[in-house]
Enzyme design. Sequence first.
Site, PDB file in Angstrom:
ATOM      1  CG  HIS A 404      32.991   6.352 -63.570  1.00 33.58           C
ATOM      2  ND1 HIS A 404      32.517   6.923 -62.405  1.00 33.58           N
ATOM      3  CD2 HIS A 404      31.916   5.727 -64.125  1.00 33.58           C
ATOM      4  CE1 HIS A 404      31.243   6.647 -62.252  1.00 33.58           C
ATOM      5  NE2 HIS A 404      30.845   5.923 -63.289  1.00 33.58           N
ATOM      6  CG  ASP A 408      30.796   9.265 -58.854  1.00 34.68           C
ATOM      7  OD1 ASP A 408      31.524   8.355 -59.301  1.00 34.68           O
ATOM      8  OD2 ASP A 408      30.710   9.540 -57.644  1.00 34.68           O
TER       9      ASP A 408
END
Length: 432
Positions: A404, A408
């Site tokens: 992350h 995304d």
Amino acid sequence: MAKFELKLPKMGESVAEATVTNWLKNVGDRIEMDEAVLEIATDKVDSEVPSEVAGTLVEILFKTDDVVQVGQTIAIIETEGGAVAAEAPKAEAVAAPVAEVAKTVEAAKEVAAPADFSASDKFFSPLVKNIAKEEGISLAELESIQGTGKDGRVNKEDILNYIKNRGSQPVAAAPVAAPVASTPAPAAQAAPVSVNGGDEIVEMDRMRKLISKYMVESVQTSAHVQSFIEVDVTNIVKWRDKVKNTFEKREGEKLTFTPIFMEAVAKALRDFPGMNISVDGDFIIKRKNINLGMAAALPNGNLIVPVIKNADQLNLVGMAKAVNDLGNRAKAGKLKPDDTQGGTYTVTNVGTFGSVFGTPIINQPQVGILALGAIRKVPAVIETPEGDFIGIRQKMFLSHSYDHRVVDGALGGSFVKRVADYLEAWDINRDI
């Protein structure tokens, strides 16, 4: 008689050293050309070092567990007559060979001696450790260098700058890094483990220690997040059942589900190049080639990840052959260091063991890994022009772990959805 120096061969672009794990021959043993003399281990694979000549092993320069640099002499083999033309001039000097061997032994010991950098809690690349050894930098000095690489790691530029300014470095510089080095210590001191009388204590083998180290480092490095998607692979199952026997007769290879899934992943990576990247500190490296890592379980319970290079350029036959070749050589312990280098994305088949889905750990410095769940027959709603009805379908879960920090949810979810789309759109009449 001539003496031949057996050197540690080059084992891959990024492999600079190896650890001696086992001598297959003893001093005085007869060795045939291409016969394995010793076993070595890199941080990726175990392999054997064969002799380039036939002769008798007269000197072993490294002991088991010693660290050897690529190109270093590890043993001396005495050959008969002029079998080794390149080594013949050395035989003319009567006293020189003995002296040279002695020097080689001492030099080898000097190089191997500082190899205690493994005692540090910090990670240092082989290149950094090599430079430190050559420059006589102690472990304490190396740990005091402020790293600018990923997670504060010391890279080549850091250590070269340190060496350049070494004479002018103030002594007080070392304590600056001391708190950083000592900070992980409390975390490393896990809660004490109680041992009862009937318990057995077994030390991890070398590969398990490395796997343990890499897994912990990955979790500490990447912000892991997962996306899951269920895929209808009924057409793939039917198609494979229809063509697998013909394929095996024609190609001499078994057709498993793995190359089918790998083909879909390679296509999706081409569609979403943002998943085919690596992270280096504050920089993102966009990989030109799509090299798929294929996690494989070994007979001893350990794990290894051979790599299919340029996977997007292979057709299904080529993919099947690559998967079978790497899988078979992994189980037989015949992988070469290059076979595990250069991966840009990894796939692991947890369904082999009956798992429906999982949360795999990213193979650093990659940013994603896909787990393939078990294929199961399940009742499902099937939509038709005449209405919906319940039918038996072959389904599986895809579990996508991604970093992350740089990936995304939109990209991570879209990528795994694209893999699913390729699988569900499989042409049951496809030729192979």
